[in-house]
Design an enzyme around this catalytic site. Structure first.
Site, PDB file in Angstrom:
ATOM      1  N   GLY A 172       1.001  -1.267   0.239  1.00 26.95           N
ATOM      2  CA  GLY A 172      -0.179   0.000   0.067  1.00 26.95           C
ATOM      3  C   GLY A 172       0.785   1.326  -0.049  1.00 26.95           C
ATOM      4  N   CYS A 173       0.231   2.459  -0.209  1.00 32.09           N
ATOM      5  CA  CYS A 173       0.957   3.555  -0.508  1.00 32.09           C
ATOM      6  C   CYS A 173       1.469   4.059   1.025  1.00 32.09           C
ATOM      7  CB  CYS A 173       0.169   4.697  -1.170  1.00 32.09           C
ATOM      8  SG  CYS A 173      -1.355   4.866  -0.481  1.00 32.09           S
ATOM      9  N   TYR A 174       0.643   3.914   1.905  1.00 33.12           N
ATOM     10  CA  TYR A 174       1.219   4.560   3.135  1.00 33.12           C
ATOM     11  C   TYR A 174       2.209   3.483   3.660  1.00 33.12           C
ATOM     12  CZ  TYR A 174      -2.547   7.856   4.101  1.00 33.12           C
ATOM     13  OH  TYR A 174      -3.468   8.987   4.141  1.00 33.12           O
ATOM     14  N   THR A 190       4.287   1.728   2.418  1.00 30.95           N
ATOM     15  CA  THR A 190       5.685   1.993   1.451  1.00 30.95           C
ATOM     16  C   THR A 190       6.460   3.161   2.118  1.00 30.95           C
ATOM     17  OG1 THR A 190       4.742   1.245  -0.672  1.00 30.95           O
ATOM     18  CG2 THR A 190       6.590   2.440  -0.640  1.00 30.95           C
ATOM     19  N   GLU A 207       6.860  10.470  -1.326  1.00 36.61           N
ATOM     20  CA  GLU A 207       6.667   9.546  -2.587  1.00 36.61           C
ATOM     21  C   GLU A 207       5.176  10.070  -3.427  1.00 36.61           C
ATOM     22  OE1 GLU A 207       6.120   5.797  -0.646  1.00 36.61           O
ATOM     23  OE2 GLU A 207       3.694   6.020  -0.834  1.00 36.61           O
TER      24      GLU A 207
END
Length: 348
Positions: free
Chosen positions: A153-155, A157, A314
């Site tokens: 997931g984005c968080y 990462t 990011e």
């Protein structure tokens, strides 16, 4: 560059932001051949009619998710809501097709924990321990031989990459970790929602899901893998009034004051193509990674104390999703890891 390798690709659920970002990046990939793009809602419509930004790059029509064309693929990407990929993945794996799943279906290894957070019973729990968590900076060797990759997931990462050098080296107290993380509105997906209307988010900033966010168990699992033991983390997500980008501010307590944390971060990531440790004293900005697969990090010990503050930025749709998925594909098929991903950021 080996142009003799042609990777036949299918994308299931390509109408969300991660799906269209995947298409954008694959359009620049010299070894990628997208065979089929599926959508239940838009079956039969031209892809570039829904996404005019792709005109001249795709002449495909959306097909149904059960399209037989998917069986001709080398790899199938899932950019679907939780619970969708798991219904189809076993069949593809049995046919020898590799899977890169951008959803949360295979990120958490504990099926009971997955059910708790996603309110559904996992239909193929036997695959959870077989899936490789697709954070290359952690699992590059495993990714090379994987058949099923769970793209982070984005968080998670940003949090995992931010804490990794400190936990790997045993420099901080693993029971005292804090992650304040803020994301652009595209992280909430493309579906209509009053909370995500321009008039609601513009000129405002807020925390949400303080009582518990669905990415928390993934973050906890990843941090424990890195630390090699139990951790305790407080994770608070926030919504930024921007379209894309994540900014994480991470806090930890050093066991030994005066540790040269800058050197530790530089050493940890010196060979990583997509993690950029900034010079000491730098403050990374989300716009410096817009449209790129780069994660930029800076690290501080304010007032020379025992607290470490790590700043991470990011692009949530690239390194936090579709770019990382392609990075995994490149590793999986023995291509240069930066293939189609080595582009500079968009500015302004």
């Amino acid at each position: 560059m080996d142009n003799s390798i042609v990777i036949k690709i299918g994308i299931v659920g390509a109408t969300g932001y991660t799906g269209v970002e995947l298409l954008r990046l694959l359009a620049m990939h010299p070894n990628a051949q997208v065979l089929v793009i599926t959508s239940r809602t838009h079956t039969g419509s031209r892809v570039d009619l829904l996404f005019p930004s792709l005109r001249g790059h795709y002449d495909h029509h959306f097909t149904a998710p059960n399209s037989e064309q998917l069986n001709n693929c080398d790899v199938v990407f899932f950019a679907t809501p939780p619970g969708v990929a798991q219904e189809s993945v076993p069949g593809f794996l049995n046919r020898g097709i590799k899977i890169i799943d951008l959803s949360a279906d295979f990120r958490i290894r504990d099926s009971a924990l997955w059910k708790k957070w996603y309110n559904k019973t996992h239909v193929c729990p036997e695959l959870l321990n077989k899936a490789v968590y697709g954070l290359p900076e952690m699992n590059r060797k495993k990714i090379k031989n994987a058949t099923l990759i769970a793209c982070p997931g984005c968080y998670p990462t940003s949090v995992l990459l931010g804490f990794k050098p400190l936990l790997e080296s045993g420099l901080v107290n693993p029971s005292d970790l804090i992650a304040n993380v803020a994301s652009g509105v595209s992280g909430a997906g493309r579906e209509a929602s009053v909370d995500n209307l321009f008039a609601e988010i513009n000129d405002s900033f807020k925390a949400y899901s303080v009582e518990g966010h669905k990415h928390l168990p993934e973050i906890e699992q990843g941090l424990e893998d890195i630390a090699g033991g139990p951790i305790k983390v407080t994770f608070i997500p926030h919504l930024l009034p921007i379209i894309r980008g994540i900014h994480s501010t991470l806090y930890a307590t050093l066991k030994i004051k005066g540790t040269d944390v800058q050197k530790i971060y530089e050493e940890c990531y010196k060979d990583e193509p997509f993690v950029d440790v900034l010079p000491a004293g730098s403050h990374p900005q989300t716009r410096s990674v817009k449209g790129t697969n780069i994660c930029r990090i800076s690290v501080f010990c304010p007032n020379d104390g025992d607290k470490v503050v790590v700043l991470v930025v990011e692009d949530n749709l690239v390194k936090g999703a579709s770019g990382q998925a392609i990075q995994n594909m490149n590793i999986l098929f023995g291509l240069p890891e930066s293939m189609a991903l080595d582009k500079p950021a968009l500015l302004p």
